[in-house]
Scaffold this active site. Structure first.
Site, PDB file in Angstrom:
ATOM      1  N   LYS A 155      30.977  92.869  48.731  1.00 32.73           N
ATOM      2  CA  LYS A 155      30.637  91.455  48.942  1.00 32.73           C
ATOM      3  C   LYS A 155      31.047  90.644  47.716  1.00 32.73           C
ATOM      4  O   LYS A 155      31.701  89.601  47.819  1.00 32.73           O
ATOM      5  CB  LYS A 155      29.124  91.335  49.165  1.00 32.73           C
ATOM      6  CG  LYS A 155      28.642  89.938  49.483  1.00 32.73           C
ATOM      7  CD  LYS A 155      27.142  89.766  49.280  1.00 32.73           C
ATOM      8  CE  LYS A 155      26.313  90.734  50.089  1.00 32.73           C
ATOM      9  NZ  LYS A 155      24.872  90.376  50.116  1.00 32.73           N
ATOM     10  N   GLN A 202      26.917  95.408  48.015  1.00 32.16           N
ATOM     11  CA  GLN A 202      27.085  94.319  47.046  1.00 32.16           C
ATOM     12  C   GLN A 202      28.428  94.426  46.315  1.00 32.16           C
ATOM     13  O   GLN A 202      29.040  93.402  45.989  1.00 32.16           O
ATOM     14  CB  GLN A 202      25.925  94.360  46.042  1.00 32.16           C
ATOM     15  CG  GLN A 202      25.662  93.046  45.326  1.00 32.16           C
ATOM     16  CD  GLN A 202      24.785  92.094  46.105  1.00 32.16           C
ATOM     17  OE1 GLN A 202      23.788  92.489  46.677  1.00 32.16           O
ATOM     18  NE2 GLN A 202      25.151  90.828  46.133  1.00 32.16           N
ATOM     19  N   LYS A 250      21.940  96.609  42.474  1.00 31.25           N
ATOM     20  CA  LYS A 250      20.756  96.163  43.219  1.00 31.25           C
ATOM     21  C   LYS A 250      19.541  96.864  42.654  1.00 31.25           C
ATOM     22  O   LYS A 250      19.668  97.921  42.050  1.00 31.25           O
ATOM     23  CB  LYS A 250      20.901  96.540  44.701  1.00 31.25           C
ATOM     24  CG  LYS A 250      20.097  95.666  45.624  1.00 31.25           C
ATOM     25  CD  LYS A 250      20.862  94.430  46.022  1.00 31.25           C
ATOM     26  CE  LYS A 250      20.030  93.457  46.825  1.00 31.25           C
ATOM     27  NZ  LYS A 250      20.862  92.407  47.421  1.00 31.25           N
ATOM     28  N   GLY A 285      17.118  87.387  43.201  1.00 34.03           N
ATOM     29  CA  GLY A 285      16.127  87.694  44.231  1.00 34.03           C
ATOM     30  C   GLY A 285      16.717  88.388  45.443  1.00 34.03           C
ATOM     31  O   GLY A 285      17.938  88.532  45.580  1.00 34.03           O
ATOM     32  N   ASP A 286      15.844  88.841  46.294  1.00 35.21           N
ATOM     33  CA  ASP A 286      16.170  89.370  47.619  1.00 35.21           C
ATOM     34  C   ASP A 286      14.831  89.305  48.371  1.00 35.21           C
ATOM     35  O   ASP A 286      13.962  88.515  47.979  1.00 35.21           O
ATOM     36  CB  ASP A 286      16.722  90.815  47.516  1.00 35.21           C
ATOM     37  CG  ASP A 286      17.420  91.293  48.791  1.00 35.21           C
ATOM     38  OD1 ASP A 286      18.606  90.995  48.979  1.00 35.21           O
ATOM     39  OD2 ASP A 286      16.767  91.959  49.627  1.00 35.21           O
ATOM     40  N   THR A 326      22.381  81.062  50.428  1.00 37.54           N
ATOM     41  CA  THR A 326      22.682  82.135  51.385  1.00 37.54           C
ATOM     42  C   THR A 326      22.691  81.562  52.803  1.00 37.54           C
ATOM     43  O   THR A 326      23.628  81.801  53.582  1.00 37.54           O
ATOM     44  CB  THR A 326      21.669  83.287  51.255  1.00 37.54           C
ATOM     45  OG1 THR A 326      21.588  83.660  49.883  1.00 37.54           O
ATOM     46  CG2 THR A 326      22.092  84.488  52.092  1.00 37.54           C
ATOM     47  N   LYS A 366      25.839  92.900  39.461  1.00 36.79           N
ATOM     48  CA  LYS A 366      25.198  91.681  39.979  1.00 36.79           C
ATOM     49  C   LYS A 366      24.615  91.987  41.336  1.00 36.79           C
ATOM     50  O   LYS A 366      25.301  92.522  42.215  1.00 36.79           O
ATOM     51  CB  LYS A 366      26.239  90.554  40.104  1.00 36.79           C
ATOM     52  CG  LYS A 366      25.633  89.244  40.584  1.00 36.79           C
ATOM     53  CD  LYS A 366      24.998  88.471  39.451  1.00 36.79           C
ATOM     54  CE  LYS A 366      24.038  87.390  39.916  1.00 36.79           C
ATOM     55  NZ  LYS A 366      22.628  87.881  40.133  1.00 36.79           N
ATOM     56  N   SER A 416      25.094  82.351  42.741  1.00 38.76           N
ATOM     57  CA  SER A 416      24.560  82.970  41.517  1.00 38.76           C
ATOM     58  C   SER A 416      25.640  83.006  40.429  1.00 38.76           C
ATOM     59  O   SER A 416      25.359  82.767  39.252  1.00 38.76           O
ATOM     60  CB  SER A 416      24.105  84.406  41.791  1.00 38.76           C
ATOM     61  OG  SER A 416      22.814  84.436  42.346  1.00 38.76           O
ATOM     62  N   ASN A 442      13.560  82.749  53.108  1.00 44.73           N
ATOM     63  CA  ASN A 442      14.522  81.842  52.456  1.00 44.73           C
ATOM     64  C   ASN A 442      15.842  81.743  53.229  1.00 44.73           C
ATOM     65  O   ASN A 442      16.338  80.634  53.484  1.00 44.73           O
ATOM     66  CB  ASN A 442      14.761  82.318  51.011  1.00 44.73           C
ATOM     67  CG  ASN A 442      15.943  81.646  50.366  1.00 44.73           C
ATOM     68  OD1 ASN A 442      17.088  82.075  50.531  1.00 44.73           O
ATOM     69  ND2 ASN A 442      15.699  80.566  49.653  1.00 44.73           N
TER      70      ASN A 442
HETATM   71  N1  GLU Z   1      20.191  89.298  47.250  1.00 44.30           N
HETATM   72  C1  GLU Z   1      21.314  88.461  47.489  1.00 44.30           C
HETATM   73  C2  GLU Z   1      22.394  89.254  48.182  1.00 44.30           C
HETATM   74  O1  GLU Z   1      22.083  90.109  48.976  1.00 44.30           O
HETATM   75  C3  GLU Z   1      21.771  87.692  46.251  1.00 44.30           C
HETATM   76  C4  GLU Z   1      22.130  88.505  45.070  1.00 44.30           C
HETATM   77  C5  GLU Z   1      22.437  87.671  43.811  1.00 44.30           C
HETATM   78  O2  GLU Z   1      22.399  86.456  43.858  1.00 44.30           O
HETATM   79  O3  GLU Z   1      22.693  88.324  42.796  1.00 44.30           O
HETATM   80  O4  GLU Z   1      23.571  89.054  48.024  1.00 44.30           O
END
Ligand code: GLU
Length: 446
Positions: A114, A111, A126, A165-166, A210, A90, A378, A241
């Protein structure tokens, strides 16, 4: 660094040459987890750390598309499926000209921990591309997204890998990507991607998550020190965003955001940023911040090509991109009376900057913890998709707030447990790592 960890780090440097952002992200985690190895020798025996530093799978692909002049363009696409011990991979997709394997790997590595820290069943991954959406027409962006998904679709799925997204990937891009996935597979598989529009399976609060989450996290840090956002002067970097919804929530919590930025400079608005105008310029018109200052009249000034961190504030919310706060910026912030920092972006503070903040006793919320509200929401979107349900805004926001408060509590508790009270960096890295490590041990040699 612990001796064993430093030899693992040397190997990471050797095996991943030139990927400096990835090296930086690995180093920060390895510097935190030394004390864990003393309590858990089984992690080292099973080579958990070596395994966690090596992605499970890395995909690099060609993305050909046609621009509005009829010219063929070629970009490079990436998806790094880093760790699936806790759930399907994810993590978001970043479309920006700076994207290369080292950026995708640093983001994917962060990630993992996190996502672990959220306590939700999601692994780490990612992806992205060196495609630059800036100045491209909607048709060009659609053409690129369709080509990107024409390769990516075979690698993803609601139980396999779930992008979102990012930077450079928002609602428009997610729509085109999901549309192409649906067309190729002939499956309305909502849980294959998150950040979807509310019209087709998206979740309330995902857009805001976020930024809102980061503001909630900092509010918790301030509360732990007997204060709050109320009456505080705040600087937010970026104007995308994350920045926009950070500003929105801070204003609701009683703070005044006096500056925000984009790649050309910053605006200073002593009366507080006019959010409706900012949204109009940045979201609706995809314009530049200088336009905000022009329309705001006498209240605001645009300062070109200078760092927003020179603006005095009590709370700093870096929400633009990696390595945007240097050691010197951090020193300026501390001198100007900054007491708390919440990282809305991923790895926005350099190692030198983090040291300055921690030495000065600033409440420092690292991205892995402070910006986890996006990916956590998410996971809530996946949950709603799986049960074909949709929750109200109020309920979703309450869930987000509870998740952020839990993450905050866990960081503090873990930091205490390891004798580093108030150190959220150590707390986040150790707690995130332990969760992933325990799952990897339980699953055998994966
Ligand atoms: N890009 C966001 C992050 O850095 C969200 C990633 C997601 O929702 O999968 O955590």
């Amino acid at each position: 660094m612990h001796e064993k960890l430093s030899s693992i780090y040397d190997n990471v440097l050797r095996r991943n040459p030139g990927e400096i952002e990835f090296h930086q992200a690995v180093r920060e985690v390895l510097e935190s987890i030394g004390p864990v190895l003393g309590k858990h020798p089984e992690y080292a025996e099973s080579k958990i750390i070596e395994r966690v530093c090596e992605p499970e799978r890395q995909i690099i692909f060609r993305v050909p598309w046609v621009d509005d002049q009829g010219q063929v363009q070629i970009n490079r696409g990436f998806r790094v499926e880093f760790n699936s011990a806790l759930g399907p991979y994810k993590g978001g997709l970043r479309f920006h000209p700076s994207v290369y394997l080292g950026i995708v790997k640093f983001l994917g590595f962060e990630q993992i921990f996190k996502n672990g820290l959220t306590g939700l069943p999601i692994g780490g991954g990612k992806g992205g591309s060196d495609f630059d959406p800036k100045g491209r027409s909607d048709r060009e962006v659609m053409s690129f997204c369709q080509s990107f998904m024409t390769e990516l679709y075979r690698h993803i799925g609601e139980y396999t890998d779930v992008p979102a997204g990012d930077i450079g990937v928002g609602g428009r891009e997610i729509g085109y990507l999901f549309g192409q996935y649906k067309r190729i597979t002939n499956r309305y598989e909502s849980g294959v991607i998150t950040g979807k529009g509310l019209a087709y399976g998206g979740a309330q609060v995902r857009t805001e998550a976020t930024g809102y989450g980061c503001a909630f996290f900092v509010e918790e840090m301030l509360k732990a020190r007997g204060t709050s956002f109320d009456g505080k002067r705040v600087v937010v970097s970026g104007s995308g965003n994350v920045a926009i919804y950070t500003i929105e929530k801070i204003e609701q919590l009683g703070g005044t955001v006096v500056a925000c930025s984009d790649s050309s400079g910053y605006v200073l608005d002593e009366k507080g940023i006019d959010l409706a105008l900012l949204k109009q310029v940045k979201q609706d018109e995809r314009g530049r911040l200088a336009t905000y200052a022009e329309r705001r009249g006498g209240h605001a000034s645009f300062v070109a090509e200078r760092s927003v961190w020179e603006v005095p504030c009590q709370v700093a919310m870096p929400s633009a991109t990696q390595n945007e706060i240097t050691g010197r910026d951090a020193a300026t912030l501390v001198e100007n009376g900054c007491v708390a920092v919440g990282e809305g972006a991923n790895m926005p503070t350099t190692p030198e900057g983090i040291k300055v903040f921690l030495d000065a006793g600033v409440a420092f919320g690292p991205g892995k913890a402070a910006n986890a509200g996006g990916v956590a929401t998410s996971a809530l979107e996946m949950q709603q998709n799986a049960s074909r349900d949709s929750w109200t805004f109020e309920f979703s926001e309450r869930r987000l707030q509870d998740i952020m408060s839990d993450i905050h509590g866990r960081c503090l508790q873990t930091a205490d447990e390891y004798g580093m009270p108030g150190n959220y960096v150590a707390g986040a890295n150790i707690d995130g790592f332990r969760r992933v490590a325990d799952a990897m041990l339980a699953l055998g040699l994966i």
